[in-house]
Write a protein that holds these residues in place. Structure first.
Motif, mmCIF file in Angstrom:
data_model
loop_
_atom_site.group_PDB
_atom_site.id
_atom_site.type_symbol
_atom_site.label_atom_id
_atom_site.label_comp_id
_atom_site.label_asym_id
_atom_site.label_seq_id
_atom_site.Cartn_x
_atom_site.Cartn_y
_atom_site.Cartn_z
ATOM 1 N N ALA A 43 4.235 7.719 -7.670
ATOM 2 C CA ALA A 43 3.686 6.367 -7.726
ATOM 3 C C ALA A 43 3.747 5.792 -9.139
ATOM 4 C CB ALA A 43 2.254 6.351 -7.215
ATOM 5 N N GLY A 44 4.153 6.609 -10.105
ATOM 6 C CA GLY A 44 4.325 6.115 -11.467
ATOM 7 C C GLY A 44 3.029 5.858 -12.214
ATOM 8 N N LYS A 45 1.928 6.332 -11.708
ATOM 9 C CA LYS A 45 0.635 6.144 -12.371
ATOM 10 C C LYS A 45 0.034 7.530 -12.613
ATOM 11 C CE LYS A 45 -0.037 1.729 -10.149
ATOM 12 N NZ LYS A 45 -0.143 0.719 -11.148
ATOM 13 N N PHE A 46 0.462 8.151 -13.693
ATOM 14 C CA PHE A 46 0.102 9.530 -14.001
ATOM 15 C C PHE A 46 -1.382 9.798 -13.818
ATOM 16 C CE2 PHE A 46 -1.148 12.827 -17.059
ATOM 17 C CZ PHE A 46 -0.434 13.884 -16.527
ATOM 18 N N ASN A 47 -1.674 10.844 -13.071
ATOM 19 C CA ASN A 47 -3.028 11.359 -12.868
ATOM 20 C C ASN A 47 -3.980 10.371 -12.186
ATOM 21 O OD1 ASN A 47 -4.478 13.712 -12.979
ATOM 22 N ND2 ASN A 47 -5.479 13.200 -14.903
ATOM 23 N N SER A 48 -3.446 9.342 -11.559
ATOM 24 C CA SER A 48 -4.294 8.384 -10.836
ATOM 25 C C SER A 48 -4.515 8.875 -9.403
ATOM 26 C CB SER A 48 -3.626 7.016 -10.805
ATOM 27 O OG SER A 48 -2.482 7.065 -9.969
ATOM 28 N N PRO A 49 -5.527 8.364 -8.727
ATOM 29 C CA PRO A 49 -5.712 8.720 -7.313
ATOM 30 C C PRO A 49 -4.483 8.363 -6.477
ATOM 31 C CG PRO A 49 -7.710 7.717 -8.155
ATOM 32 C CD PRO A 49 -6.651 7.569 -9.222
ATOM 33 N N LEU A 50 -3.837 7.247 -6.779
ATOM 34 C CA LEU A 50 -2.631 6.850 -6.053
ATOM 35 C C LEU A 50 -1.525 7.892 -6.208
ATOM 36 C CD1 LEU A 50 -1.346 4.530 -4.374
ATOM 37 C CD2 LEU A 50 -0.502 3.614 -6.543
ATOM 38 N N GLN A 51 -1.323 8.379 -7.419
ATOM 39 C CA GLN A 51 -0.310 9.400 -7.675
ATOM 40 C C GLN A 51 -0.669 10.704 -6.983
ATOM 41 O OE1 GLN A 51 2.688 9.265 -9.033
ATOM 42 N NE2 GLN A 51 3.018 11.441 -8.702
ATOM 43 N N GLN A 52 -1.918 11.105 -7.056
ATOM 44 C CA GLN A 52 -2.341 12.343 -6.417
ATOM 45 C C GLN A 52 -2.159 12.287 -4.905
ATOM 46 O OE1 GLN A 52 -6.343 12.796 -7.855
ATOM 47 N NE2 GLN A 52 -5.682 13.319 -9.915
ATOM 48 N N GLN A 53 -2.470 11.152 -4.295
ATOM 49 C CA GLN A 53 -2.286 10.999 -2.856
ATOM 50 C C GLN A 53 -0.804 11.031 -2.487
ATOM 51 O OE1 GLN A 53 -4.407 7.413 -1.942
ATOM 52 N NE2 GLN A 53 -6.381 8.341 -2.358
ATOM 53 N N ALA A 54 0.036 10.387 -3.297
ATOM 54 C CA ALA A 54 1.476 10.384 -3.034
ATOM 55 C C ALA A 54 2.035 11.799 -3.103
ATOM 56 C CB ALA A 54 2.189 9.466 -4.035
#
Length: 92
Positions: A43-54
Protein backbone atom coordinates in the motif's frame (compact mmCIF):
# COMPACT_ATOMS: atom_id res chain seq x y z
CA UNK A 1 -3.77 -30.76 2.29
CA UNK A 2 -0.09 -30.27 1.59
CA UNK A 3 1.42 -26.93 0.70
CA UNK A 4 2.86 -26.82 -2.80
CA UNK A 5 6.22 -25.11 -2.51
CA UNK A 6 7.74 -22.74 -5.03
CA UNK A 7 11.32 -22.76 -6.27
CA UNK A 8 13.64 -20.27 -4.54
CA UNK A 9 14.16 -18.34 -7.78
CA UNK A 10 11.03 -17.54 -9.77
CA UNK A 11 9.71 -14.93 -12.16
CA UNK A 12 6.92 -12.62 -11.16
CA UNK A 13 4.86 -9.84 -12.68
CA UNK A 14 4.31 -6.47 -11.02
CA UNK A 15 1.47 -4.02 -11.53
CA UNK A 16 -0.15 -1.03 -9.86
CA UNK A 17 -3.76 -0.07 -9.34
CA UNK A 18 -5.96 2.26 -7.31
CA UNK A 19 -8.69 1.23 -4.91
CA UNK A 20 -10.83 3.71 -2.98
CA UNK A 21 -8.31 6.50 -3.47
CA UNK A 22 -5.25 4.48 -2.42
CA UNK A 23 -2.53 3.38 -4.81
CA UNK A 24 -1.31 -0.21 -4.52
CA UNK A 25 1.58 -2.12 -6.03
CA UNK A 26 1.19 -5.85 -6.42
CA UNK A 27 3.33 -8.69 -7.67
CA UNK A 28 2.29 -12.20 -8.55
CA UNK A 29 4.08 -15.48 -9.20
CA UNK A 30 2.81 -18.58 -10.98
CA UNK A 31 3.55 -22.27 -10.64
CA UNK A 32 5.32 -23.93 -13.57
CA UNK A 33 1.93 -25.07 -14.92
CA UNK A 34 0.63 -21.48 -15.06
CA UNK A 35 -1.57 -21.46 -11.95
CA UNK A 36 -1.30 -18.43 -9.72
CA UNK A 37 0.95 -19.29 -6.76
CA UNK A 38 1.50 -16.19 -4.66
CA UNK A 39 0.54 -12.56 -4.42
CA UNK A 40 2.24 -9.64 -2.68
CA UNK A 41 0.46 -6.36 -2.01
CA UNK A 42 2.05 -3.06 -1.00
CA UNK A 43 0.00 0.00 0.00
CA UNK A 44 3.07 2.25 0.05
CA UNK A 45 2.43 3.50 3.58
CA UNK A 46 5.17 1.89 5.65
CA UNK A 47 4.01 0.43 8.95
CA UNK A 48 0.48 1.85 8.59
CA UNK A 49 -2.66 -0.18 9.32
CA UNK A 50 -3.43 -0.07 5.58
CA UNK A 51 -0.04 -1.60 4.75
CA UNK A 52 -0.35 -4.24 7.46
CA UNK A 53 -3.80 -5.27 6.22
CA UNK A 54 -2.56 -5.45 2.61
CA UNK A 55 0.41 -7.62 3.57
CA UNK A 56 -1.69 -9.92 5.74
CA UNK A 57 -4.37 -10.38 3.09
CA UNK A 58 -1.71 -11.21 0.48
CA UNK A 59 -0.03 -13.78 2.74
CA UNK A 60 -3.36 -15.49 3.40
CA UNK A 61 -4.27 -15.55 -0.30
CA UNK A 62 -0.82 -16.95 -1.13
CA UNK A 63 -1.21 -19.72 1.45
CA UNK A 64 -4.64 -20.62 0.05
CA UNK A 65 -3.22 -20.79 -3.49
CA UNK A 66 -0.30 -22.95 -2.37
CA UNK A 67 -2.74 -25.31 -0.65
CA UNK A 68 -4.70 -25.80 -3.85
CA UNK A 69 -7.64 -23.44 -3.33
CA UNK A 70 -8.74 -22.02 -6.68
CA UNK A 71 -8.80 -18.32 -7.49
CA UNK A 72 -12.58 -18.52 -8.08
CA UNK A 73 -13.19 -19.96 -4.62
CA UNK A 74 -11.02 -17.29 -3.01
CA UNK A 75 -12.72 -14.48 -4.96
CA UNK A 76 -16.11 -15.73 -3.81
CA UNK A 77 -15.11 -14.98 -0.22
CA UNK A 78 -13.09 -11.75 -0.35
CA UNK A 79 -13.50 -8.10 -1.28
CA UNK A 80 -11.35 -4.98 -1.35
CA UNK A 81 -7.93 -4.32 -2.80
CA UNK A 82 -6.78 -7.93 -2.40
CA UNK A 83 -9.66 -9.08 -4.62
CA UNK A 84 -8.75 -6.45 -7.22
CA UNK A 85 -5.11 -7.54 -7.15
CA UNK A 86 -6.11 -11.20 -7.47
CA UNK A 87 -8.36 -10.47 -10.45
CA UNK A 88 -5.63 -8.45 -12.14
CA UNK A 89 -3.01 -11.14 -11.50
CA UNK A 90 -5.31 -13.81 -12.92
CA UNK A 91 -6.15 -11.84 -16.10
CA UNK A 92 -4.34 -12.97 -19.24
Amino acid sequence: MTREKLPNKRRSIAFTFEFEGHRYRASATRFADGRLAELFLDAGKFNSPLQQQAETAAVLVSLLLQHGVSVDVILHSIRGPIATALLMAEAP
